[in-house]
Write an enzyme that holds these catalytic residues in place. Structure first.
Site, PDB file in Angstrom:
ATOM      1  N   ASP A 114       0.849  -1.188   0.000  1.00  0.00           N
ATOM      2  CA  ASP A 114       0.000   0.000   0.000  1.00  0.00           C
ATOM      3  C   ASP A 114       0.890   1.245   0.000  1.00  0.00           C
ATOM      4  O   ASP A 114       1.808   1.358   0.823  1.00  0.00           O
ATOM      5  CB  ASP A 114      -0.886  -0.028   1.246  1.00  0.00           C
ATOM      6  N   GLU A 145      28.991  12.487   2.724  1.00  0.00           N
ATOM      7  CA  GLU A 145      29.365  11.096   2.974  1.00  0.00           C
ATOM      8  C   GLU A 145      29.195  10.292   1.680  1.00  0.00           C
ATOM      9  O   GLU A 145      29.094   9.067   1.708  1.00  0.00           O
ATOM     10  CB  GLU A 145      28.566  10.493   4.127  1.00  0.00           C
ATOM     11  N   CYS A 162      25.857  12.303   9.026  1.00  0.00           N
ATOM     12  CA  CYS A 162      24.982  13.409   8.614  1.00  0.00           C
ATOM     13  C   CYS A 162      25.272  14.707   9.366  1.00  0.00           C
ATOM     14  O   CYS A 162      24.638  15.726   9.106  1.00  0.00           O
ATOM     15  CB  CYS A 162      23.526  13.010   8.801  1.00  0.00           C
ATOM     16  N   THR A 170      13.441   5.576   1.199  1.00  0.00           N
ATOM     17  CA  THR A 170      13.973   6.816   1.779  1.00  0.00           C
ATOM     18  C   THR A 170      15.161   7.360   0.986  1.00  0.00           C
ATOM     19  O   THR A 170      15.834   8.281   1.444  1.00  0.00           O
ATOM     20  CB  THR A 170      14.405   6.614   3.253  1.00  0.00           C
ATOM     21  N   HIS A 181      17.219  16.956  11.342  1.00  0.00           N
ATOM     22  CA  HIS A 181      17.811  16.092  10.327  1.00  0.00           C
ATOM     23  C   HIS A 181      16.741  15.104   9.884  1.00  0.00           C
ATOM     24  O   HIS A 181      16.012  14.553  10.707  1.00  0.00           O
ATOM     25  CB  HIS A 181      19.022  15.357  10.921  1.00  0.00           C
ATOM     26  N   LYS A 186       8.228  12.186  15.252  1.00  0.00           N
ATOM     27  CA  LYS A 186       8.566  11.349  16.412  1.00  0.00           C
ATOM     28  C   LYS A 186       9.523  12.087  17.345  1.00  0.00           C
ATOM     29  O   LYS A 186       9.378  12.046  18.574  1.00  0.00           O
ATOM     30  CB  LYS A 186       9.212  10.038  15.955  1.00  0.00           C
ATOM     31  N   ASN A 220      15.975  11.531   1.425  1.00  0.00           N
ATOM     32  CA  ASN A 220      17.111  11.813   2.298  1.00  0.00           C
ATOM     33  C   ASN A 220      18.275  12.417   1.517  1.00  0.00           C
ATOM     34  O   ASN A 220      18.605  11.970   0.415  1.00  0.00           O
ATOM     35  CB  ASN A 220      17.555  10.516   2.975  1.00  0.00           C
TER      36      ASN A 220
END
Length: 304
Positions: free
Chosen positions: A29, A79, A111, A152, A233, A242, A276
């Site tokens: 989904d 990186e 990062c 991502t 970040h 979150k 990202n």
């Protein structure tokens, strides 16, 4: 004397993959990506674009709009390095025709690289207030096909001009620090794609947030409500929500998922459609906030 970001510019490729298409190919989904991760698209560099070309494109508008006769440092954070010896910033230096009397350094610290570059730039400008420093973060996030990290992926670059008496953002001297040797994310020399333990990496991220916040609060004497807006970040967009909830709970502030997303939404718009960008992603969020905030941010404190 204040030091900080005098100008900022963001660039990503013109090519992308809609995650609805990826979801269909993987038989899941699409809301697993759209809602669960907060990602709608991933930016994809074509064969003729890499971190150098993205970095140069991010920096070009700054060069065109500013007098850089006193620019004496180019700090390039990545990186996704293209050479184990020669700094990627050298190639950018040549593409942009920067002054010969300009030190170029490549920085790699996962990062955190662009933030390390920003902190170094502030110190350099404080030592010589007439100088200017160009800080660039550019990365290409790439994971194995079919892996949990696949949705991502993304790419992008952010360039920042650091100076005394900046027009855009003055950076506070206080900052929280935290280092821990963990194996949540890494890419050995022999691999083109990174290895990541997603759930563990999320726990590491949130723990690092609370550790750095605790030191910042102790050094500055400021609390959660002293920060007007937040930028995070962004390995994936939902992690910022979150993080905001975790930070609010840590400071005994009630914050629902919806309230956290509303607080952060202006800073998340670009990442939702680029994916990202590692060292650049925090400043992609900052650029998004500055571009989309409806309220006046003059005199406001932004937590990075």
């Amino acid at each position: 004397m204040k030091t900080g970001i005098d100008a900022i510019s963001f660039y990503t490729t013109q090519y992308f993959l809609d995650l609805k298409t990826l979801a269909e190919a993987r038989g899941v989904d699409f809301n697993k990506f759209y809602t669960g991760l907060g990602q709608e698209k991933m930016a994809i560099p074509p064969p003729d674009e890499d971190i150098v070309t993205m970095a140069a494109n991010a920096a070009l508008p700054i060069l065109e709009a500013n007098d850089l006769s006193t620019l004496d440092h180019l700090l390039f954070a990545t990186e996704s390095g293209i050479d184990q010896s020669k700094a990627a910033g050298i190639f950018v230096h040549g593409l942009l025709g920067l002054p010969k009397r300009c030190r170029c350094v490549e920085l790699k610290e996962a990062c955190y690289g662009a933030t390390a570059g920003l902190q170094m730039a502030l110190a350099l400008v404080e030592r010589n207030p007439s100088s200017k420093v160009l800080v660039i973060g550019a990365d290409i996030a790439r994971y194995e096909l079919g892996s949990p990290g696949e949705p991502t992926q993304g790419c992008g670059a952010v360039a920042m001009l650091v100076s005394a008496n900046p027009r855009l953002i003055a950076i506070d001297k206080e900052a929280g620090l935290f280092t821990d040797d963990v194996m949540d994310f890494w890419r050995p020399n022999y691999r083109d794609q990174a290895l990541v333990d997603g759930k563990y990496s999320t726990r590491v991220y949130l723990n690092s947030l609370l550790e750095t916040w605790s030191q910042y609060a102790a050094l500055s004497g400021r609390g959660y409500r002293d920060i007007d807006r937040f930028c995070y970040h962004l390995p994936f967009t939902k992690i910022a929500v979150k993080a905001q909830e975790k930070l609010a709970k840590h400071n005994q502030v009630e914050l629902s998922d919806e309230a956290a997303e509303a607080l952060l939404n202006d800073s998340l718009r670009y990442n939702r459609i680029t994916g990202n960008s590692y060292s650049a992603s925090l400043y992609v969020g900052l650029t998004s906030l500055l571009d989309h905030a409806a309220d006046d941010l003059a005199g406001k404190r932004i937590g990075l």
